[in-house]
Design a protein around this motif. Structure first.
Motif, PDB file in Angstrom:
ATOM      1  N   LYS A  22       0.914  -1.161   0.096  1.00 13.15           N
ATOM      2  CA  LYS A  22       0.065   0.017  -0.096  1.00 13.15           C
ATOM      3  C   LYS A  22       1.101   1.176  -0.026  1.00 13.15           C
ATOM      4  O   LYS A  22       1.856   1.251   0.668  1.00 13.15           O
ATOM      5  N   ALA A  23       0.570   2.247  -0.904  1.00 13.64           N
ATOM      6  CA  ALA A  23       1.268   3.257  -1.080  1.00 13.64           C
ATOM      7  C   ALA A  23       0.598   4.540  -0.270  1.00 13.64           C
ATOM      8  O   ALA A  23      -0.635   4.433  -0.195  1.00 13.64           O
ATOM      9  N   GLY A  24       1.527   5.248   0.175  1.00 14.05           N
ATOM     10  CA  GLY A  24       0.852   6.798   0.851  1.00 14.05           C
ATOM     11  C   GLY A  24      -0.092   6.513   2.218  1.00 14.05           C
ATOM     12  O   GLY A  24      -0.493   7.664   2.503  1.00 14.05           O
ATOM     13  N   SER A  53       5.223   7.981   8.488  1.00 12.07           N
ATOM     14  CA  SER A  53       4.889   7.793   7.100  1.00 12.07           C
ATOM     15  C   SER A  53       6.022   6.724   6.588  1.00 12.07           C
ATOM     16  O   SER A  53       7.307   7.214   6.694  1.00 12.07           O
ATOM     17  N   LEU A  55       8.139   6.114   3.701  1.00  8.59           N
ATOM     18  CA  LEU A  55       8.565   6.585   2.707  1.00  8.59           C
ATOM     19  C   LEU A  55       9.899   6.465   2.136  1.00  8.59           C
ATOM     20  O   LEU A  55      11.013   6.506   2.968  1.00  8.59           O
ATOM     21  N   SER A 125       7.299  17.527  -2.593  1.00 11.03           N
ATOM     22  CA  SER A 125       6.033  17.045  -2.612  1.00 11.03           C
ATOM     23  C   SER A 125       5.012  17.698  -3.401  1.00 11.03           C
ATOM     24  O   SER A 125       4.309  17.450  -4.343  1.00 11.03           O
ATOM     25  N   TYR A 200       6.902  -3.994  -5.691  1.00  8.93           N
ATOM     26  CA  TYR A 200       8.022  -2.815  -5.692  1.00  8.93           C
ATOM     27  C   TYR A 200       9.354  -3.765  -5.256  1.00  8.93           C
ATOM     28  O   TYR A 200      10.424  -3.243  -5.285  1.00  8.93           O
ATOM     29  N   GLY A 222       5.139   3.081  -2.819  1.00 10.97           N
ATOM     30  CA  GLY A 222       4.594   4.569  -3.360  1.00 10.97           C
ATOM     31  C   GLY A 222       5.596   4.929  -4.593  1.00 10.97           C
ATOM     32  O   GLY A 222       5.133   5.761  -5.585  1.00 10.97           O
ATOM     33  N   HIS A 223       6.984   4.624  -4.422  1.00  9.81           N
ATOM     34  CA  HIS A 223       7.980   4.825  -5.447  1.00  9.81           C
ATOM     35  C   HIS A 223       7.454   4.035  -6.925  1.00  9.81           C
ATOM     36  O   HIS A 223       7.549   4.654  -7.898  1.00  9.81           O
ATOM     37  N   ILE A 225       4.669   3.329  -7.670  1.00 13.75           N
ATOM     38  CA  ILE A 225       3.234   4.066  -8.283  1.00 13.75           C
ATOM     39  C   ILE A 225       3.823   5.281  -9.049  1.00 13.75           C
ATOM     40  O   ILE A 225       3.352   5.547  -9.987  1.00 13.75           O
ATOM     41  N   ARG A 226       4.633   5.938  -8.396  1.00 13.04           N
ATOM     42  CA  ARG A 226       5.027   7.201  -9.116  1.00 13.04           C
ATOM     43  C   ARG A 226       5.542   7.167 -10.268  1.00 13.04           C
ATOM     44  O   ARG A 226       5.402   7.837 -11.242  1.00 13.04           O
TER      45      ARG A 226
END
Length: 543
Positions: A22-24, A53, A55, A125, A200, A222-223, A225-226
């Motif tokens: 899960k991201a974010g 967070s 990150l 961000s 990931y 998250g990385h 997804i970005r």
């Protein structure tokens, strides 16, 4: 990502565990009941005082109350990345946090890389939220300036690292934030033909037909997804929870498919089909052993004779590469119009018009289908129509174009044999919803398609043209008749190298053999010397 453990006066008071894939995610500490860690009101904390967070591979600690009371290791700060353990104080409430380590502890360099990335991502961000409209060069300057500022702070994570290591960390961080991160060296490696990200942490690659796990990975969900969003945004596509599937392409034309949660509950998946930097030609395919010199000459002559050609094969069999190579046989003075779902073809002629389909927007509007593009290109005075792949009702429009004066057209179809190709075209035409009888569709196919070039990926990973067949009209039962012109004869497998053994052979003359001489198209007649004329070697496609 390992859990974050909270202790106070030597006793564990809480543990935060990020959800895998899960991201974010953001966890909070404060006096409000909705916080993940609730602190008694007697300490006077804000409803939401501190955020935690996951990150970039580290835990990021932030002062979301913005009241200046957050202290980490005795220093007042607004936000900081956690390195191992830290003592935290907010007003009169003091506690310790530590991220549990796995059996394989990170090196100092890896930890410093995570810290640099987390600080830069947090600091920029807002910049990345607006990056779609910002010049790429200007954005890179802002990232460089941010990295200069972070490295100048003298954070403990960077103590003792030499200048060369710090420069490497800068380069990696820029690649992670602005480019494709861990995929960059894989994209640059010409020996890799496919990149498959299953989450990931795991990136698989294909070399010479064999799949293996690489040593590359993303920092966190998250990385990944970005990076996916960065790819699809560049080609005007979108991906989110309401539209979790997308087809896109890289700047070099490599094919991209991405899927994100909730469709893939274990995390986002990314597949990249790379296309070589050097263009495949029929000569190169002959040198690789993918086809024989006689097959190359025959295909070249068929293009000059304006025969309609369908390239057929399974997934990863080299259909697009072969279509590109065949397209090079088209003369430089012809007007070519290509239609693709995602731009992949690399035609070298000067008079080429490329059209690309477009999916619907967030409101479900604005879709431009391949079928609509095929219809439109008929009004654009094409000498040749090249459709990247027929996979729906556009097959009927393509056949009608072939039957109404647009000879010499090219396309590809997913099928395993020439007979399967005809059956597949029948199915695709039925998808057009025109309520045509099957006999009429078969007549269209038999009249429109001249040659089927069959490709395959063999068990040793090699890709070969295993058959060239002619469509010879309909038999007495109304089925398409196929005549094998060339085929690949398998002779076994080398016990040492496991390489598939065999050779290409000429089987029969095409029924239109005399047309080459009548139309002045050069073809070495000795290729078909002593072979039967058109009376034999025909096979019908079963009903």
């Amino acid at each position: 990502m390992k859990p974050l453990v909270f202790t106070r006066e030597g006793k564990r008071i809480a543990t935060l565990t990020p959800q895998e894939g899960k991201a974010g995610e953001v966890f909070t500490l404060g006096s409000a009941a909705k916080c993940d860690i609730v602190v008694s009101a007697e300490f006077g904390l804000a409803p939401q005082q501190v955020s935690f967070s996951p990150l970039g591979g580290v835990w990021w600690i932030g002062d979301i109350a913005a009241d200046g009371r957050l202290e980490i290791n005795g220093r007042k700060t607004a936000a900081e990345a956690l390195v191992g353990k830290a003592s935290i104080r907010v007003g009169s409430f003091a506690f310790e946090v530590s991220s549990e380590q796995s059996g394989e502890r990170k090196s100092r360099r890896e930890t410093a890389s995570d810290i640099l990335y987390a600080h830069a991502l947090s600091q920029l961000s807002r910049t990345f939220a607006d990056s779609a409209s910002e010049d790429a060069l200007e954005l890179e300057k802002r990232v460089d300036a941010s990295l200069d500022d972070i490295l100048a702070r003298g954070l403990p994570a960077f103590d003792g690292l030499d200048e060369a290591t710090l420069n490497d960390l800068r380069r990696e961080t820029v690649e992670d934030m602005l480019r494709l991160g861990p995929l960059e060296p894989l994209i640059a490696d010409d020996s890799i033909t496919e990149i498959m990200v299953i989450d990931y942490r795991h990136i698989y690659v294909e070399r010479k037909g064999k799949v293996a796990l690489s040593d590359r990975h993303f920092r966190d969900p998250g990385h990944l997804i970005r990076v996916i969003e960065r790819i699809v945004n560049k080609v005007g596509r979108r991906i989110d929870e309401s539209s979790p599937l997308v087809d896109a392409r890289l700047e070099d034309g490599s094919r991209v498919n991405a899927v994100i949660p909730p469709i893939t509950p274990d995390g986002a998946c990314l597949t990249i089909r790379k296309f070589g930097k050097s263009l495949f030609t029929l000569d190169k395919l002959v040198s690789f052993g993918s086809m024989s010199p006689e097959m190359m000459k025959f295909i070249d002559a068929c293009v000059a004779l304006r025969k309609n050609i369908v390239v057929s094969g399974g997934t990863g069999s080299g259909k697009t590469s072969l279509l590109n190579a065949i397209s090079l046989c088209i003369g430089p003075d012809e007007r070519i119009i290509t239609v693709e779902d995602s731009l992949e073809l690399k035609l070298q002629q000067s008079h080429v018009v490329r059209m690309e389909a477009r999916p619907a927007n967030a409101e479900g509007k604005g879709e431009v289908s391949i079928r609509l593009l095929v219809k439109n290109c008929l009004r654009m005075r094409p000498d040749r129509i090249v459709v990247g792949e027929c996979r729906g009702g556009e097959a009927l429009d393509m056949l009608q174009a072939m039957n109404t004066g647009h000879d010499g057209s090219l396309t590809t179809v997913h099928a395993n044999t020439p007979s399967d190709t005809v059956a597949r075209l029948e199915t695709l035409c039925l998808m057009a919803g025109m309520d045509m009888p099957l006999s009429a569709i078969r007549a269209q196919i038999a009249s429109a398609v001249s040659i089927i070039v069959q490709t395959a990926r063999l068990s040793d990973g090699s890709r070969k043209t295993i058959e060239i067949a002619e469509v010879c009209g309909l038999d007495e039962k109304g089925n398409a008749k196929l005549r094998t012109i060339f085929e690949f004869k398998r002779e076994g497998v080398d016990p040492n190298t496991r390489k598939v053994l065999g050779h290409h052979v000429v089987v029969a003359k095409p029924t239109f053999f005399e047309d080459f001489a009548l139309r002045g198209v050069p073809l070495d007649e000795s290729v078909f010397a002593g072979l039967p004329a058109a009376a034999s070697a025909e096979a019908g496609v079963p009903e």
